[in-house]
Design a protein around this motif. Structure first.
Motif, PDB file in Angstrom:
ATOM      1  N   LEU A  87       0.833  -1.207   0.000  1.00  0.00           N
ATOM      2  CA  LEU A  87       0.000   0.000   0.000  1.00  0.00           C
ATOM      3  C   LEU A  87       0.864   1.252   0.000  1.00  0.00           C
ATOM      4  O   LEU A  87       0.593   2.203  -0.742  1.00  0.00           O
ATOM      5  CB  LEU A  87      -0.922  -0.007   1.223  1.00  0.00           C
ATOM      6  CG  LEU A  87      -2.138  -0.926   1.133  1.00  0.00           C
ATOM      7  CD1 LEU A  87      -2.763  -1.126   2.503  1.00  0.00           C
ATOM      8  CD2 LEU A  87      -3.168  -0.351   0.165  1.00  0.00           C
ATOM      9  N   ARG A  89       3.863   1.517  -1.070  1.00  0.00           N
ATOM     10  CA  ARG A  89       4.512   1.627  -2.379  1.00  0.00           C
ATOM     11  C   ARG A  89       3.558   2.267  -3.374  1.00  0.00           C
ATOM     12  O   ARG A  89       3.963   3.102  -4.196  1.00  0.00           O
ATOM     13  CB  ARG A  89       4.968   0.250  -2.882  1.00  0.00           C
ATOM     14  CG  ARG A  89       5.966   0.343  -4.029  1.00  0.00           C
ATOM     15  CD  ARG A  89       6.330  -1.015  -4.571  1.00  0.00           C
ATOM     16  NE  ARG A  89       5.144  -1.717  -5.040  1.00  0.00           N
ATOM     17  CZ  ARG A  89       4.982  -3.040  -5.007  1.00  0.00           C
ATOM     18  NH1 ARG A  89       5.935  -3.804  -4.526  1.00  0.00           N
ATOM     19  NH2 ARG A  89       3.875  -3.593  -5.450  1.00  0.00           N
ATOM     20  N   GLU A  90       2.273   1.894  -3.277  1.00  0.00           N
ATOM     21  CA  GLU A  90       1.269   2.491  -4.163  1.00  0.00           C
ATOM     22  C   GLU A  90       1.125   3.988  -3.899  1.00  0.00           C
ATOM     23  O   GLU A  90       0.976   4.776  -4.833  1.00  0.00           O
ATOM     24  CB  GLU A  90      -0.084   1.793  -3.991  1.00  0.00           C
ATOM     25  CG  GLU A  90      -0.105   0.429  -4.666  1.00  0.00           C
ATOM     26  CD  GLU A  90      -1.394  -0.331  -4.400  1.00  0.00           C
ATOM     27  OE1 GLU A  90      -2.409   0.306  -4.069  1.00  0.00           O
ATOM     28  OE2 GLU A  90      -1.378  -1.574  -4.524  1.00  0.00           O
ATOM     29  N   VAL A  91       1.169   4.374  -2.615  1.00  0.00           N
ATOM     30  CA  VAL A  91       1.113   5.803  -2.264  1.00  0.00           C
ATOM     31  C   VAL A  91       2.281   6.534  -2.936  1.00  0.00           C
ATOM     32  O   VAL A  91       2.093   7.592  -3.550  1.00  0.00           O
ATOM     33  CB  VAL A  91       1.154   6.001  -0.728  1.00  0.00           C
ATOM     34  CG1 VAL A  91       1.341   7.464  -0.366  1.00  0.00           C
ATOM     35  CG2 VAL A  91      -0.112   5.457  -0.083  1.00  0.00           C
ATOM     36  N   ILE A  93       3.946   5.559  -5.645  1.00  0.00           N
ATOM     37  CA  ILE A  93       3.764   5.561  -7.105  1.00  0.00           C
ATOM     38  C   ILE A  93       2.731   6.620  -7.505  1.00  0.00           C
ATOM     39  O   ILE A  93       2.946   7.364  -8.473  1.00  0.00           O
ATOM     40  CB  ILE A  93       3.366   4.149  -7.594  1.00  0.00           C
ATOM     41  CG1 ILE A  93       4.564   3.203  -7.446  1.00  0.00           C
ATOM     42  CG2 ILE A  93       2.909   4.183  -9.053  1.00  0.00           C
ATOM     43  CD1 ILE A  93       4.246   1.738  -7.646  1.00  0.00           C
TER      44      ILE A  93
ATOM     45  N   PHE B   6      14.512   3.421  -5.881  1.00  0.00           N
ATOM     46  CA  PHE B   6      13.102   3.183  -5.603  1.00  0.00           C
ATOM     47  C   PHE B   6      12.908   2.703  -4.167  1.00  0.00           C
ATOM     48  O   PHE B   6      11.992   3.169  -3.472  1.00  0.00           O
ATOM     49  CB  PHE B   6      12.520   2.173  -6.597  1.00  0.00           C
ATOM     50  CG  PHE B   6      11.028   2.109  -6.546  1.00  0.00           C
ATOM     51  CD1 PHE B   6      10.251   3.105  -7.125  1.00  0.00           C
ATOM     52  CD2 PHE B   6      10.398   1.071  -5.884  1.00  0.00           C
ATOM     53  CE1 PHE B   6       8.865   3.058  -7.054  1.00  0.00           C
ATOM     54  CE2 PHE B   6       9.012   1.022  -5.808  1.00  0.00           C
ATOM     55  CZ  PHE B   6       8.252   2.014  -6.401  1.00  0.00           C
ATOM     56  N   HIS B  10      10.691   4.501  -1.355  1.00  0.00           N
ATOM     57  CA  HIS B  10       9.685   3.697  -0.678  1.00  0.00           C
ATOM     58  C   HIS B  10       9.886   3.780   0.848  1.00  0.00           C
ATOM     59  O   HIS B  10       8.937   4.033   1.599  1.00  0.00           O
ATOM     60  CB  HIS B  10       9.781   2.253  -1.182  1.00  0.00           C
ATOM     61  CG  HIS B  10       8.671   1.348  -0.738  1.00  0.00           C
ATOM     62  ND1 HIS B  10       8.493   0.100  -1.260  1.00  0.00           N
ATOM     63  CD2 HIS B  10       7.697   1.505   0.180  1.00  0.00           C
ATOM     64  CE1 HIS B  10       7.440  -0.475  -0.683  1.00  0.00           C
ATOM     65  NE2 HIS B  10       6.951   0.355   0.197  1.00  0.00           N
ATOM     66  N   VAL B  13       8.800   7.163   2.265  1.00  0.00           N
ATOM     67  CA  VAL B  13       7.361   7.317   2.483  1.00  0.00           C
ATOM     68  C   VAL B  13       6.960   6.569   3.768  1.00  0.00           C
ATOM     69  O   VAL B  13       6.195   7.083   4.578  1.00  0.00           O
ATOM     70  CB  VAL B  13       6.557   6.820   1.260  1.00  0.00           C
ATOM     71  CG1 VAL B  13       5.064   6.947   1.497  1.00  0.00           C
ATOM     72  CG2 VAL B  13       6.942   7.596   0.021  1.00  0.00           C
ATOM     73  N   GLY B  61       4.066  13.118   0.863  1.00  0.00           N
ATOM     74  CA  GLY B  61       2.897  12.698   0.102  1.00  0.00           C
ATOM     75  C   GLY B  61       1.912  11.834   0.858  1.00  0.00           C
ATOM     76  O   GLY B  61       1.092  11.152   0.233  1.00  0.00           O
ATOM     77  N   SER B  77      -3.724  11.862   1.960  1.00  0.00           N
ATOM     78  CA  SER B  77      -3.610  11.941   0.501  1.00  0.00           C
ATOM     79  C   SER B  77      -4.422  10.824  -0.147  1.00  0.00           C
ATOM     80  O   SER B  77      -4.871  10.967  -1.279  1.00  0.00           O
ATOM     81  CB  SER B  77      -2.157  11.822   0.088  1.00  0.00           C
ATOM     82  OG  SER B  77      -1.672  10.538   0.384  1.00  0.00           O
ATOM     83  N   SER B  78      -4.594   9.729   0.572  1.00  0.00           N
ATOM     84  CA  SER B  78      -5.352   8.612   0.028  1.00  0.00           C
ATOM     85  C   SER B  78      -5.755   7.693   1.167  1.00  0.00           C
ATOM     86  O   SER B  78      -5.129   7.675   2.229  1.00  0.00           O
ATOM     87  CB  SER B  78      -4.501   7.872  -0.999  1.00  0.00           C
ATOM     88  OG  SER B  78      -4.404   6.504  -0.722  1.00  0.00           O
ATOM     89  N   LYS B  80      -5.312   4.708   1.185  1.00  0.00           N
ATOM     90  CA  LYS B  80      -4.273   3.670   1.314  1.00  0.00           C
ATOM     91  C   LYS B  80      -3.400   3.890   2.530  1.00  0.00           C
ATOM     92  O   LYS B  80      -2.936   2.941   3.158  1.00  0.00           O
ATOM     93  CB  LYS B  80      -3.403   3.663   0.052  1.00  0.00           C
ATOM     94  CG  LYS B  80      -4.113   3.086  -1.148  1.00  0.00           C
ATOM     95  CD  LYS B  80      -3.330   3.326  -2.431  1.00  0.00           C
ATOM     96  CE  LYS B  80      -4.162   2.925  -3.648  1.00  0.00           C
ATOM     97  NZ  LYS B  80      -3.514   3.338  -4.913  1.00  0.00           N
ATOM     98  N   VAL B  81      -3.171   5.171   2.863  1.00  0.00           N
ATOM     99  CA  VAL B  81      -2.360   5.496   4.039  1.00  0.00           C
ATOM    100  C   VAL B  81      -3.045   4.971   5.298  1.00  0.00           C
ATOM    101  O   VAL B  81      -2.409   4.316   6.138  1.00  0.00           O
ATOM    102  CB  VAL B  81      -2.134   7.015   4.148  1.00  0.00           C
ATOM    103  CG1 VAL B  81      -1.414   7.364   5.441  1.00  0.00           C
ATOM    104  CG2 VAL B  81      -1.363   7.535   2.945  1.00  0.00           C
ATOM    105  N   ALA B  84      -2.829   1.110   5.348  1.00  0.00           N
ATOM    106  CA  ALA B  84      -1.486   0.630   5.705  1.00  0.00           C
ATOM    107  C   ALA B  84      -1.257   0.804   7.192  1.00  0.00           C
ATOM    108  O   ALA B  84      -0.728  -0.082   7.869  1.00  0.00           O
ATOM    109  CB  ALA B  84      -0.426   1.384   4.904  1.00  0.00           C
TER     110      ALA B  84
END
Lengths: 106, 106
Positions: A87, A89-91, A93, B6, B10, B13, B61, B77-78, B80-81, B84
């Motif tokens: 998840l 990693r998706e954030v 991306i 990468f 990763h 984040v 982000g 931001s999403s 997904k955060v 996770a």
DNA sequence: TGTCATTGTTTAAAAGTTTAATAGTTCACA
DNA sequence: TGTGAACTATTAAACTTTTAAACAATGACA
């Protein structure tokens, strides 16, 4: 347990994700149990350093280890770790894509 | 982008999750957009310190911000955060339960 | 058994990073 | 222009990471 203490422990587990080498280890450990020399081939660097990271990850409960003869095999403590990692990693991306779009607009 | 780079991004984040105050902010931001004074009432501490954390989270982000007059409103931001973060909390809870069982066995 | 290679851990010091707190600056708007 | 809110810069302290060497445990095998 106080709420504050719980946030500390929660942050502590999350912190265990916050290092490139450890992300690489999680990535490799998704597929298979590995011992240190195998991780070392993947990640490079010093064995003592990798051992310290593996031990930290085990202590924080994101890896589990099983000793078998000379070798200690490490694997993810749960699939939840891999999911959380994916998840995040998706954030990343999504953010990279957003930045790309901003650049294209110029 | 190299694989190594990468992994660095990763981890970067993920690192943004690794602080008790930031976990608390994510927890609060799940429900609603907030400006700094509202977060400050929840978390306590210094305004400047909270502002630094909010700004770091925005830079990495995991929060987005929208300025409206004097106030800046922050939100995740999403989703997904939040997901996770919840998964990692479950990893923590599973570990705490395991330790509890070990203690009970003694 | 004794020796050796392999594996993994521990330790300690140096290098690097993050954080909290302070002081100072910018911004919105009356 | 004055006021209060939000942000930025700076710094010292606390923490993390890297490195290198020493140590310990295991298994193979003469």
């Amino acid at each position: 347990m106080t709420e504050r203490r719980f946030f500390e422990l929660h942050a502590d587990v999350c912190k265990a994700l916050g290092h490139p080498l450890r992300i690489e280890v999680i990535d490799a450990a998704k597929k298979k149990n590995f011992a240190l020399p195998t991780f070392l081939k993947i990640t490079g660097g010093l064995k003592s350093n990798l051992s310290q990271h593996l031990s930290l990850m085990t202590k924080k409960g994101i890896l589990k280890s099983r000793r078998d003869g000379q070798s200690t095999y490490f694997s993810l403590s749960s699939n939840k770790v891999a999911q959380a990692c994916r998840l995040m990693r998706e954030v990343l991306i999504d953010n990279l894509k957003k930045n790309q779009k901003l650049i294209e607009k110029l």
